[in-house]
Design a protein around this motif. Structure first.
Motif, PDB file in Angstrom:
ATOM      1  N   ASP A 180       7.480  19.577  20.319  1.00 61.94           N
ATOM      2  CA  ASP A 180       8.007  19.648  19.630  1.00 61.94           C
ATOM      3  C   ASP A 180       6.432  19.493  18.694  1.00 61.94           C
ATOM      4  O   ASP A 180       6.099  20.616  17.639  1.00 61.94           O
ATOM      5  N   LEU A 181       6.104  18.215  18.972  1.00 56.40           N
ATOM      6  CA  LEU A 181       5.324  18.433  17.628  1.00 56.40           C
ATOM      7  C   LEU A 181       3.241  19.023  18.599  1.00 56.40           C
ATOM      8  O   LEU A 181       2.810  20.066  17.475  1.00 56.40           O
ATOM      9  N   VAL A 182       3.781  18.901  19.358  1.00 58.25           N
ATOM     10  CA  VAL A 182       2.099  20.320  20.230  1.00 58.25           C
ATOM     11  C   VAL A 182       2.385  21.563  19.311  1.00 58.25           C
ATOM     12  O   VAL A 182       1.296  22.060  19.060  1.00 58.25           O
ATOM     13  N   LEU A 183       3.751  21.974  20.068  1.00 59.20           N
ATOM     14  CA  LEU A 183       3.753  23.406  19.592  1.00 59.20           C
ATOM     15  C   LEU A 183       3.831  23.863  18.189  1.00 59.20           C
ATOM     16  O   LEU A 183       2.859  24.660  17.310  1.00 59.20           O
ATOM     17  N   ARG A 184       4.064  22.651  17.490  1.00 59.90           N
ATOM     18  CA  ARG A 184       3.234  22.875  15.705  1.00 59.90           C
ATOM     19  C   ARG A 184       2.271  22.969  15.601  1.00 59.90           C
ATOM     20  O   ARG A 184       1.773  23.249  14.361  1.00 59.90           O
ATOM     21  N   VAL A 185       1.879  22.004  15.929  1.00 57.75           N
ATOM     22  CA  VAL A 185      -0.263  21.396  15.940  1.00 57.75           C
ATOM     23  C   VAL A 185      -0.739  22.908  15.972  1.00 57.75           C
ATOM     24  O   VAL A 185      -1.620  22.975  15.703  1.00 57.75           O
ATOM     25  N   SER A 186      -0.464  23.453  17.541  1.00 56.30           N
ATOM     26  CA  SER A 186      -1.527  24.286  17.957  1.00 56.30           C
ATOM     27  C   SER A 186      -1.011  25.372  16.973  1.00 56.30           C
ATOM     28  O   SER A 186      -2.141  26.549  17.468  1.00 56.30           O
ATOM     29  N   GLU A 187       0.075  25.542  16.558  1.00 60.96           N
ATOM     30  CA  GLU A 187       0.026  27.011  15.466  1.00 60.96           C
ATOM     31  C   GLU A 187      -1.248  26.612  14.373  1.00 60.96           C
ATOM     32  O   GLU A 187      -1.175  27.537  13.995  1.00 60.96           O
ATOM     33  N   LEU A 188      -2.047  25.576  14.355  1.00 61.21           N
ATOM     34  CA  LEU A 188      -3.087  25.413  12.925  1.00 61.21           C
ATOM     35  C   LEU A 188      -4.419  25.522  13.531  1.00 61.21           C
ATOM     36  O   LEU A 188      -5.114  25.282  12.863  1.00 61.21           O
ATOM     37  N   THR A 189      -4.265  25.555  15.116  1.00 62.50           N
ATOM     38  CA  THR A 189      -5.613  25.385  15.561  1.00 62.50           C
ATOM     39  C   THR A 189      -5.699  26.275  16.445  1.00 62.50           C
ATOM     40  O   THR A 189      -4.746  26.094  17.408  1.00 62.50           O
ATOM     41  N   GLU A 190      -6.888  26.819  16.841  1.00 60.33           N
ATOM     42  CA  GLU A 190      -7.146  27.226  18.069  1.00 60.33           C
ATOM     43  C   GLU A 190      -8.766  26.004  19.167  1.00 60.33           C
ATOM     44  O   GLU A 190      -9.166  26.284  19.986  1.00 60.33           O
ATOM     45  N   HIS A 191      -8.793  25.412  18.228  1.00 58.50           N
ATOM     46  CA  HIS A 191      -9.925  24.026  18.548  1.00 58.50           C
ATOM     47  C   HIS A 191      -9.213  23.394  19.174  1.00 58.50           C
ATOM     48  O   HIS A 191      -8.368  22.078  19.854  1.00 58.50           O
ATOM     49  N   ILE A 192      -8.949  23.579  21.414  1.00 57.02           N
ATOM     50  CA  ILE A 192      -7.975  22.883  21.805  1.00 57.02           C
ATOM     51  C   ILE A 192      -8.353  22.749  23.029  1.00 57.02           C
ATOM     52  O   ILE A 192      -8.857  23.769  23.835  1.00 57.02           O
TER      53      ILE A 192
END
Length: 759
Positions: A403-415
């Motif tokens: 759930d955390l990575v789904l939400r945080v990855s919506e805020l950034t493309e720097h992965i």
């Protein structure tokens, strides 16, 4: 066969195998090897030992001790009376870096008169001593394999139970020989090889004292050394696992960390004692003792509350970090200071400390993440973003990290991804690593996290579980309308092949808004034109054909065909395919219509129901190869990849859908590539333009490969093929060697996701 021969070749080995007779053998140098004070020195590119002593034909366990400064492959040759030759040889193991004790399984063919072992082709210095052979039996090997599976995955694991059930059923109904045959097929597809590939990989990745010194020097010179806060929620874990977990943090080569431990009101008395002990030992360790058990999400949030680092790392209370885990992350942050999420590869570790089941992951693959929580361990996140999304959410326990990575990855493309094993996931009874279904609530909460993600992203779709595989999902996208699909099929003659293809399209397809365009490339048989006339009459609004009589050029023919289309979506299709799944166009169109998606590929089977295409892996054979080729349709593949929607850098044009505007944007198929790799080049152009390519397991067709144009079996064809290889290498060499949706630790020779033997 005489009595003596029977005794020597059958009775003797059977007796030796039954009792596990051990023999000691010696290695006599016969070529380019010198003995210097007990160390062997290879003096050329063809060093060789002759194996002297007693050994038996059939399966054997071979043990030895070794020491070397670099990886050395070991190749065995067997002489059955005609001398040694390359056709009777096998690379069976290796000498790893450093000191090692090895044990491998190897097969000595009956009738072998002499054995030879070649230690690599380089001039190196090494020790290879205490070599022993132990005869074994098929039954012993199968039994040991099952014991290994049970030890690693647990006897109550559904996959283990199913494997044991099938094995006993085959043995009862068809005997040991059939069981052995199935075992070899299964073991091969599971990458359980006589070369002990992962053991080799571990041995050759082991950090030496020189490596440790180098890393410490590098750390001293790093310009950016952020504080990393590791969140460790704890609840009633056994003391030995808790100590190993905390010790793995204390051993980190990178020292600017803090360990934020949150005890979730554990009832076992040793927890508080151990945590207080460690807190007093190192002031970087912070401990929060919660008064009330709130489960893992609330406990993790308690750890977050005392965290002061720039980045947050996540660690489970019975797992371990590798000694260089934080160093590798900070090294990447110095190269990419904009990074907001960083994840790495991982493996599993048994209670006895045996490492297994490595997961070598692709670089950032958003659609793969919607199928599986693949980023998992070890991951770090920029704390500001975790704070922005509100930390971990109650009600998502078991999939709180997902759930955390789904939400945080919506805020950034720097992965970013580090293709190294930096985390050991403990397989103990009750852990998700040990038994995928031991926490069925994790599957339910994962589905809930995905459904929330679709809602946040305003995606009109729904989530389903996949074939009773725990924690595996399929996101379905609903089309508001049926975009018009133009299916383009090149053809020359082969009326029966084309008829089967067209019949399957028009009689099975449930999607209604499509047309089929056949581009005839110089057919000269009457029956072919009879097929055209038949379908013009039967489907006057859906079927058209155009004659385009030019020298065969797959790219040029398709580009011509696309110019004749009326559709918003283009489907490139070979004439030698047959539709299996009626909703194939619906599934492909629902993905291709997404604005971020480029090429959409399908699952293609050979007529014997083995995989012909399940996505394209770059670099195999120099340019590209098909993922999981020849795997059975029933198999799950590498970490269930054959059952999940996945990102691949390329897919085959034997069945490829793409929006027409993208086709035109990238200039269509490259006409300099007349036969081979034009689809790979096309997909790479789409990928370079910023779109994601995707493969769908639920879209299935048969592919009667190469019926239309044959194989590269003439000098002219081979010369043309070489030119096309050279074209691809010159244009795309960097990405061919570094496929972002594969992993550098996996093979560029085999198509089965096995571990690379290149260290």
């Amino acid at each position: 066969m005489g009595i003596k021969s029977i005794l020597r070749n059958r009775v003797g080995p059977a007796f030796a195998g039954l009792f596990g007779i051990k023999t000691k053998v010696t290695l006599n140098p016969i070529s380019q090897l010198e003995d210097k004070d007990g160390r062997w020195i290879s003096t050329g590119n063809d060093p060789a030992f002759l194996v002297k002593g007693k050994y038996f034909p059939g399966w054997n366990k071979m043990k030895w001790e070794s020491e070397a400064e670099s990886f050395i492959p070991l190749k065995m040759y067997w002489d059955q009376g005609n001398g040694f030759s390359e056709s009777e040889s096998l690379t069976f193991s290796s000498i790893p870096k450093g000191f090692a004790k090895r044990e491998v399984m190897l097969f000595i063919p009956p009738g072998t008169k002499n054995l030879r072992i070649d230690p690599g082709e380089d001039e190196v210095e090494f020790i290879l001593t205490n070599v022993q052979m132990k005869k074994t039996t098929r039954f012993a090997m199968v039994s040991q394999f099952f014991l290994k599976v049970i030890n690693q995955k647990g006897v109550t694991n559904p996959a283990t139970r199913e494997l044991l059930k099938k094995a006993f059923q085959i043995m009862r109904t068809r005997g040991l020989k059939a069981t052995w045959s199935k075992f070899k097929a299964y073991a091969g597809n599971q990458n359980i090889e006589s070369t002990n590939s992962y053991e080799n990989w571990i041995a050759n990745q082991e950090l030496t004292s020189k490596d440790l010194e180098r890393i410490l020097d590098e750390i001293d010179n790093l310009a950016y050394q952020p504080l990393i806060s590791i969140i460790l929620p704890v609840y009633n874990v056994e003391e030995k696992w808790l100590r190993l977990c905390i010790d793995s943090v204390l051993k980190q080569l990178y020292s600017n960390w803090e360990l934020c431990i949150s005890d979730d009101a554990s009832t076992k008395p040793h927890i508080k004692k151990v945590l207080n002990e460690y807190a007093q030992k190192d002031n970087r360790i912070k401990v929060v003792f919660r008064n009330k058990n709130g489960h893992i999400s609330e406990s993790s949030n308690s750890g977050l509350e005392v965290a002061t680092g720039v980045y947050i790392g996540l660690l489970d209370h019975d797992d371990e970090l590798t000694v260089d885990a934080l160093y590798e992350n900070v090294k990447l942050l110095n190269q990419h200071p904009e990074a907001d999420i960083v994840y790495s590869d991982e493996d599993k570790i048994t209670e006895d400390g045996v490492r297994h089941s490595p997961y070598f992951k692709p670089d950032w693959s958003p659609d793969l993440l919607l199928s599986q929580m693949y980023t998992c361990h070890f991951s770090i996140y920029r704390k500001d973003l975790i704070d922005q999304v509100g930390g971990f959410r109650k009600g998502y326990e078991g999939s709180q990290d997902y759930d955390l990575v789904l939400r945080v990855s919506e805020l950034t493309e720097h992965i970013y991804h580090i293709p190294k094993i930096l985390y050991h996931w403990r397989t103990i009874a009750g852990s998700t690593a040990f038994q995928g279904s031991s926490k069925s609530y994790t599957h339910i909460s994962g589905m809930k996290a995905l459904e929330d993600a679709l809602s946040r992203r305003k995606v009109n779709g729904w989530v389903e579980g996949v074939e009773e595989i725990p924690n595996l999902y399929q996101v379905n996208y609903k089309l508001e309308k049926e975009p018009f699909v133009s299916i383009v099929i090149p053809n020359k003659n082969l009326a029966d092949v084309l008829e089967k293809c067209l019949y399957s399209i028009f009689n099975k397809t449930t999607y209604s808004n499509y047309e089929v365009i056949v581009v005839d490339n110089g057919s000269d048989t009457l029956d072919t034109f009879e097929v055209y006339k038949k379908w013009v009459a039967a489907e006057p609004d859906r079927f058209r054909y155009f004659e385009y009589d030019v020298p065969f050029n797959y790219s040029q023919i398709n580009n011509f065909g696309v110019k004749q289309t009326r559709g918003e979506l283009i489907l490139l299709l070979n004439n030698d395919v047959e539709v299996i799944t009626p909703n194939w166009l619906t599934e492909m169109a629902s993905q291709a219509w997404r604005p971020e998606i480029g090429a959409v590929g399908a699952c293609l089977y050979y007529p014997d129901n083995t995989i012909q295409h399940a996505g394209v892996v770059l670099g195999i054979g120099g340019v590209a190869g098909h993922s999981h080729k020849h795997f059975r349709a029933s198999e799950k593949g590498y970490f269930s990849r054959l059952k999940m929607v996945s990102n691949y850098t390329a897919v085959t044009a034997a069945c490829l859908m793409v929006r027409k505007d993208i086709y035109q944007e990238v200039g269509g198929l490259e006409e300099d590539l007349k036969v081979a790799f034009n689809d790979v080049d096309f997909c790479l152009k789409i990928w370079k333009a910023g779109y994601r390519n995707i493969w769908l397991p639920q879209v299935q067709l048969y592919h009667y490969e190469s019926k239309s144009r044959g194989y590269e079996d003439t000098p002219e064809k081979q010369l043309r093929f070489k030119k096309e290889v050279d074209f691809m290498r010159e244009k795309w060499g960097d990405i061919l060697d570094n496929d972002p949706h594969y992993n550098p630790n996996l093979s560029r020779v085999k198509e089965d996701f096995s571990i690379s033997n290149k260290i």
